[in-house]
Design an enzyme around this catalytic site. Structure first.
Site, mmCIF file in Angstrom:
data_model
loop_
_atom_site.group_PDB
_atom_site.id
_atom_site.type_symbol
_atom_site.label_atom_id
_atom_site.label_comp_id
_atom_site.label_asym_id
_atom_site.label_seq_id
_atom_site.Cartn_x
_atom_site.Cartn_y
_atom_site.Cartn_z
ATOM 1 N N ASP A 117 107.987 1.454 6.259
ATOM 2 C CA ASP A 117 109.091 1.087 7.132
ATOM 3 C C ASP A 117 108.564 0.135 8.217
ATOM 4 O O ASP A 117 107.895 -0.836 7.885
ATOM 5 C CB ASP A 117 109.747 2.357 7.679
ATOM 6 C CG ASP A 117 111.010 2.104 8.476
ATOM 7 O OD1 ASP A 117 112.054 1.838 7.851
ATOM 8 O OD2 ASP A 117 110.962 2.162 9.712
ATOM 9 N N HIS A 309 114.548 5.314 0.445
ATOM 10 C CA HIS A 309 113.655 4.855 1.497
ATOM 11 C C HIS A 309 112.632 5.912 1.898
ATOM 12 O O HIS A 309 111.531 5.585 2.349
ATOM 13 C CB HIS A 309 114.483 4.438 2.716
ATOM 14 C CG HIS A 309 113.681 3.845 3.823
ATOM 15 N ND1 HIS A 309 113.094 2.596 3.728
ATOM 16 C CD2 HIS A 309 113.347 4.321 5.056
ATOM 17 C CE1 HIS A 309 112.446 2.323 4.845
ATOM 18 N NE2 HIS A 309 112.586 3.353 5.666
#
Length: 340
Positions: A117, A309
């Protein structure tokens, strides 16, 4: 290849350390192989809304491979300071410089660097700002985008090629802090971001809209973050509140201005060995965003996992296999000694 995740408190494999780094207090996880002998040092950089413990499934793997691990909480997170006033303290350049300083503190002349991220964005930039330090770099979910001399605002990205970045405008707006502002709301927020839903499937997070306040109280348990680990995250986020973590969404112009130096120096190619692990079902960092990376990375290896994610905790076995095979291909994971 799913090494058992460490416990947030009291796990003998991992130490919680604190050091003064470029004038600010940093908390970081520090771990060495059981025999105290390590072949290299790996720094692991987390994203939002995570912390150093986001790498809890990968750290045991790296230790088993004979590698030393350092995983800091980024500025504004957990046990690391959350200064106010200078937004550049939350930028990529400052994070890169702090990583370099922390490497000196732990006695690592060179490091392998991994990120997820925002941490993925940080490690790509650290490889550009400190090429003498970083020997290998990998990112999970976050594709590489080179520095540019053309300014593009988040608003322009949302109106144009990346409408799924609309959440970044909401997170930067100052609105989120108004309703996520105590221990209970932080708990509900974390459960929702990590996949918890309401009784009728209500979601807390939308890539296009951001955090949906009206659904906060409806959110139930998350399968990815629960029990002691959820309690730990809540404790860590309750230290400073959520505002300081959202500063990472307020630094786009700062990052652009600072990276003009990289553009002027012609630094856009990362020639060292690189690995990119794609989460095939990431609703924000979509696979199409990584299509041009080979042009800037002559030693790029790719891997992908059918995951969202939150790939590090959703599919740790698959992620660990990719990381282990790449590191072994680079000559790590043996019993040989080194001083990296």
């Amino acid at each position: 290849m799913a090494s058992e995740a460490f416990e947030p408190v009291g796990d003998s494999r991992v130490q919680h350390r604190r050091s003064l780094v470029n004038g600010f207090n940093y908390h970081y996880l520090y771990a060495e192989p059981a025999n105290g002998v390590f072949q290299a040092t790996v720094f692991l950089i987390h994203g939002w809304p995570d912390c150093s413990a986001g790498w809890r499934y990968q750290i045991p793997l790296l230790l088993d491979m004979g590698l030393r691990v350092v995983a800091p909480d980024l500025m504004g997170y957990g046990g690391t300071d959350a200064p106010e006033g200078d937004i550049a303290l939350y930028g990529f350049k400052r994070a890169s410089d702090d990583i370099a300083e922390l490497a000196k503190i732990v006695g690592a002349q060179q490091i392998i660097l991994g990120g997820h991220d925002w941490g993925g964005a940080v490690v790509w930039r650290a490889a550009l700002w400190h090429p003498e330090l970083v020997t290998h770099v990998f990112a999970v979910c976050t594709p590489y985008v080179p520095p540019t001399e053309q300014w593009v605002s988040t608003e322009d990205l949302v109106k144009g090629p990346l409408p799924q970045f609309g959440y970044q405008l909401h997170l930067a707006s100052g609105e989120v802090e108004k309703f996520i502002n105590d221990e209970q709301s932080i708990r509900q927020f974390l459960k929702g971001v990590y996949g918890g839903k309401g009784p009728n499937g209500e979601m807390l997070f939308s890539p296009e809209e951001g955090v949906i306040a009206k659904n906060l109280a409806l959110i139930g348990d998350s399968r990815l973050l629960d029990g002691k680990m959820l309690d730990y995250y809540v404790q860590e986020y309750n230290r400073h509140g959520i505002h300081s973590t959202l500063n990472w969404y307020r630094t786009r112009k700062t990052n652009f201005d600072e990276e003009l130096e990289l553009v002027e120096q012609g630094k856009s190619t990362i020639s060292i060995p690189t690995l990119f692990v794609q989460a095939n079902h990431d609703s924000v960092l979509k696979p199409s965003m990584s299509k041009s990376m080979e042009a800037f990375m002559p030693n790029l290896t790719r891997g992908d996992v059918d995951a969202t994610h939150w790939i590090l905790m959703q599919k740790p076995a698959e992620v660990n296999i990719i990381i282990k095979e790449w590191l072994q291909g680079q000559g790590f994971g043996s019993k040989a000694n080194s001083s990296l």
